[in-house]
Design an enzyme around this catalytic site. Structure first.
Site, PDB file in Angstrom:
ATOM      1  N   ARG A  49     -21.906   8.630  -3.606  1.00 22.33           N
ATOM      2  CA  ARG A  49     -22.471   7.880  -4.730  1.00 22.33           C
ATOM      3  C   ARG A  49     -22.240   6.372  -4.618  1.00 22.33           C
ATOM      4  O   ARG A  49     -23.146   5.578  -4.859  1.00 22.33           O
ATOM      5  CB  ARG A  49     -21.802   8.385  -6.027  1.00 22.33           C
ATOM      6  CG  ARG A  49     -22.355   7.785  -7.284  1.00 22.33           C
ATOM      7  CD  ARG A  49     -21.452   8.120  -8.471  1.00 22.33           C
ATOM      8  NE  ARG A  49     -21.101   9.525  -8.510  1.00 22.33           N
ATOM      9  CZ  ARG A  49     -21.867  10.474  -9.036  1.00 22.33           C
ATOM     10  NH1 ARG A  49     -23.017  10.154  -9.579  1.00 22.33           N
ATOM     11  NH2 ARG A  49     -21.471  11.724  -9.026  1.00 22.33           N
ATOM     12  N   TYR A  84     -24.963  17.216 -16.362  1.00 12.32           N
ATOM     13  CA  TYR A  84     -23.645  16.785 -16.826  1.00 12.32           C
ATOM     14  C   TYR A  84     -23.685  15.477 -17.622  1.00 12.32           C
ATOM     15  O   TYR A  84     -22.777  14.663 -17.552  1.00 12.32           O
ATOM     16  CB  TYR A  84     -22.625  16.711 -15.686  1.00 12.32           C
ATOM     17  CG  TYR A  84     -23.130  16.228 -14.334  1.00 12.32           C
ATOM     18  CD1 TYR A  84     -23.171  17.108 -13.250  1.00 12.32           C
ATOM     19  CD2 TYR A  84     -23.535  14.919 -14.131  1.00 12.32           C
ATOM     20  CE1 TYR A  84     -23.615  16.689 -12.007  1.00 12.32           C
ATOM     21  CE2 TYR A  84     -23.975  14.495 -12.891  1.00 12.32           C
ATOM     22  CZ  TYR A  84     -24.009  15.381 -11.830  1.00 12.32           C
ATOM     23  OH  TYR A  84     -24.447  14.950 -10.600  1.00 12.32           O
ATOM     24  N   CYS A  86     -40.847  21.325 -19.575  1.00 12.28           N
ATOM     25  CA  CYS A  86     -40.840  22.149 -20.776  1.00 12.28           C
ATOM     26  C   CYS A  86     -39.454  22.691 -21.078  1.00 12.28           C
ATOM     27  O   CYS A  86     -39.207  23.893 -20.994  1.00 12.28           O
ATOM     28  CB  CYS A  86     -41.850  23.269 -20.616  1.00 12.28           C
ATOM     29  SG  CYS A  86     -43.490  22.608 -20.368  1.00 12.28           S
TER      30      CYS A  86
HETATM   31  C1  PLP Z   1     -19.566  15.338  -3.047  1.00 11.00           C
HETATM   32  C2  PLP Z   1     -18.573  15.104  -2.012  1.00 11.00           C
HETATM   33  C3  PLP Z   1     -18.340  13.813  -1.534  1.00 11.00           C
HETATM   34  C4  PLP Z   1     -19.014  12.598  -2.088  1.00 11.00           C
HETATM   35  O1  PLP Z   1     -18.777  12.442  -3.441  1.00 11.00           O
HETATM   36  P1  PLP Z   1     -19.231  11.101  -4.168  1.00 11.00           P
HETATM   37  O2  PLP Z   1     -18.764  11.262  -5.551  1.00 11.00           O
HETATM   38  O3  PLP Z   1     -20.715  11.055  -4.062  1.00 11.00           O
HETATM   39  O4  PLP Z   1     -18.579   9.985  -3.446  1.00 11.00           O
HETATM   40  C5  PLP Z   1     -17.444  13.656  -0.509  1.00 11.00           C
HETATM   41  N1  PLP Z   1     -16.805  14.715   0.032  1.00 11.00           N
HETATM   42  C6  PLP Z   1     -17.012  15.962  -0.402  1.00 11.00           C
HETATM   43  C7  PLP Z   1     -16.304  17.067   0.227  1.00 11.00           C
HETATM   44  C8  PLP Z   1     -17.889  16.207  -1.435  1.00 11.00           C
HETATM   45  O5  PLP Z   1     -18.054  17.441  -1.883  1.00 11.00           O
END
Ligand code: PLP
Length: 425
Positions: A282, A322, A354
């Protein structure tokens, strides 16, 4: 008043050229984030690596960009791995995560030579061994551990709590047996451990608590079983803010304290400092992305105004999943003040699916709009395109990269032919 631009490109023009809804990514922002990772983490601390978590947003153009920026890639499926392979992403810099890997996932990962497989279940070890024996190589692995931290985020994106579906519990024999198994296998090279506390975190406290728990584990493994953990993957989870005028979380506010803790604990326990790896998703892409929608209609009810747009949970299910928060602006007048019909009216931006839960923004601050106007949601770069569906048989939007005043289509809008492809009578 001037209209909204993104990456130096006029958003009204983008909508006219590529249609709406439209995902628009400023690839310059993504590159800047990658540079920050290089400067604030990789260059600052020795023996470190960074892998972009592709599940946040992965297309071929994105995989190529991540490669150009010198980061590795974390994939969680056959499809993500194939996407990376299709642009010749160096496989040594790919790692595969996932709590329910199929045989096909593991077969492709081993055969294509991915750098690390992050093992999440004991059964995976036998499958990895089978394919790496056939390939005549030894596969490097990390084992994912549940760090036992209840992270301060929505329960649907918390992953590190005891009892999570992800990882091996710190306590008990499951983890120790798996390490022992890997240690005794010619075809498995146990490199270390992996943990991930959760997503969208704004304070480093959960990461630090998790690391402390893991360091105690590493100490115990060393004392009890003479196991050396050469690599430790900290996962991702660094938060991204919803409003572009608020500075986002600084990477080093997470990584510096973690690295200092790692070093001090290694010194205290008399351990070699393992390689540290981060896996942000993210944080790399969220703020680079916006989504442009056209307003279809506005329904003014006594206590609420619904602004209905031509997309919704099909291109962005995150509020439905969420209650993710977003901010929107008018594309024509991004700086216009919010309009409140009669003081205290609730304004909700909703989609065209919908479902009553098809909400994009529950409490929006937007100027007075009319049907046909364009709005843009900020901070939609992560977990939108990658979570999109064709619910209600809506067509998935196109993706455009913009940078320095230029736009480039990187994913075409889905067509009716795409939708009906493979749908047989
Ligand atoms: C989802 C995930 C990430 C990345 O998470 P962010 O919140 O997008 O930084 C990194 N490592 C693992 C194992 C994940 O499941």
């Amino acid at each position: 008043m001037s209209g909204l631009t993104w990456g130096g490109v006029d958003c009204q023009r983008l909508a006219e050229e590529y249609g709406t809804p439209l995902y628009v990514y400023d690839s310059g922002i993504i590159r800047a984030r990658c540079r920050e990772i290089r400067e604030k983490f990789l260059a600052r601390w020795v023996n470190t690596r960074a892998r972009y978590a592709g599940k946040a947003f992965l297309t071929r153009a994105m995989a190529k960009l991540i490669h150009e920026e010198g980061l590795g890639l974390d994939v969680v499926s056959f499809g993500e791995l194939q996407t990376a392979l299709s642009v010749n992403f160096p496989t040594e810099r790919i790692e595969m995560n996932g709590n329910a890997k199929s045989r096909e996932d593991i077969e492709l990962a081993v055969n294509s030579g991915v750098g690390r497989i992050i093992v999440d279940h004991p059964d995976e070890l036998r499958v990895i061994e089978e394919y790496s024996r056939r390939a005549g190589r030894s596969q490097k692995i990390l084992i994912r551990v549940t760090p036992g931290v209840d992270s301060h985020t929505h329960s649907h994106i918390a992953t590190g709590q005891t009892g999570s579906k992800f990882g091996f519990p710190i306590e008990g024999s499951m983890l120790r047996d798996a390490i022992e198994y890997a240690r005794n296998s010619e075809y498995i090279d146990f490199r270390g451990l992996h943990f991930h506390v959760g997503s969208q975190l704004f304070s480093n406290q959960d990461h630090l608590t998790a690391l402390e728990n893991i360091m105690n584990l590493i100490r115990d493994l060393h004392r009890e079983m003479n196991i050396t953990v050469r690599e430790l993957n900290f996962g991702g989870g660094f938060g991204a803010v919803i409003n572009p005028s608020v500075p986002s979380v600084r990477l080093e506010d997470f990584t510096d304290p973690m690295m200092r803790l790692l070093h001090s604990k290694c010194e205290e326990y008399n351990l070699e400092v393992p390689r540290a790896i981060i896996e942000p998703g993210r944080w790399v892409v969220s703020e680079a992305g916006i989504t442009i929608y056209r307003v279809e209609n506005i329904k003014e009810l006594p206590k609420v105004t619904y602004i209905a747009v031509n997309g919704g949970m099909s291109d962005n299910p995150r509020y439905a999943l969420y209650q993710a928060e977003y901010e929107a602006v008018s594309v024509r007048e991004p700086d216009a003040p919010a309009y409140d019909r009669d003081g205290g009216t609730h304004v909700s931006v909703v989609g065209k699916c919908c479902e009553s839960g098809d909400v994009l923004i529950d409490n929006a601050k937007l100027p007075r709009l009319d049907a046909g106007d364009l709005i843009a949601l900020y901070n939609t770069g992560a977990y939108t395109f990658s979570m999109s569906s064709s619910y209600n048989r809506l067509l998935r939007p196109a993706v455009v990269f913009v940078e320095d005043g230029k736009a480039k289509l990187v994913v075409e809008r889905e067509s009716i032919d795409d939708l009906l492809k493979g749908d047989l009578l």
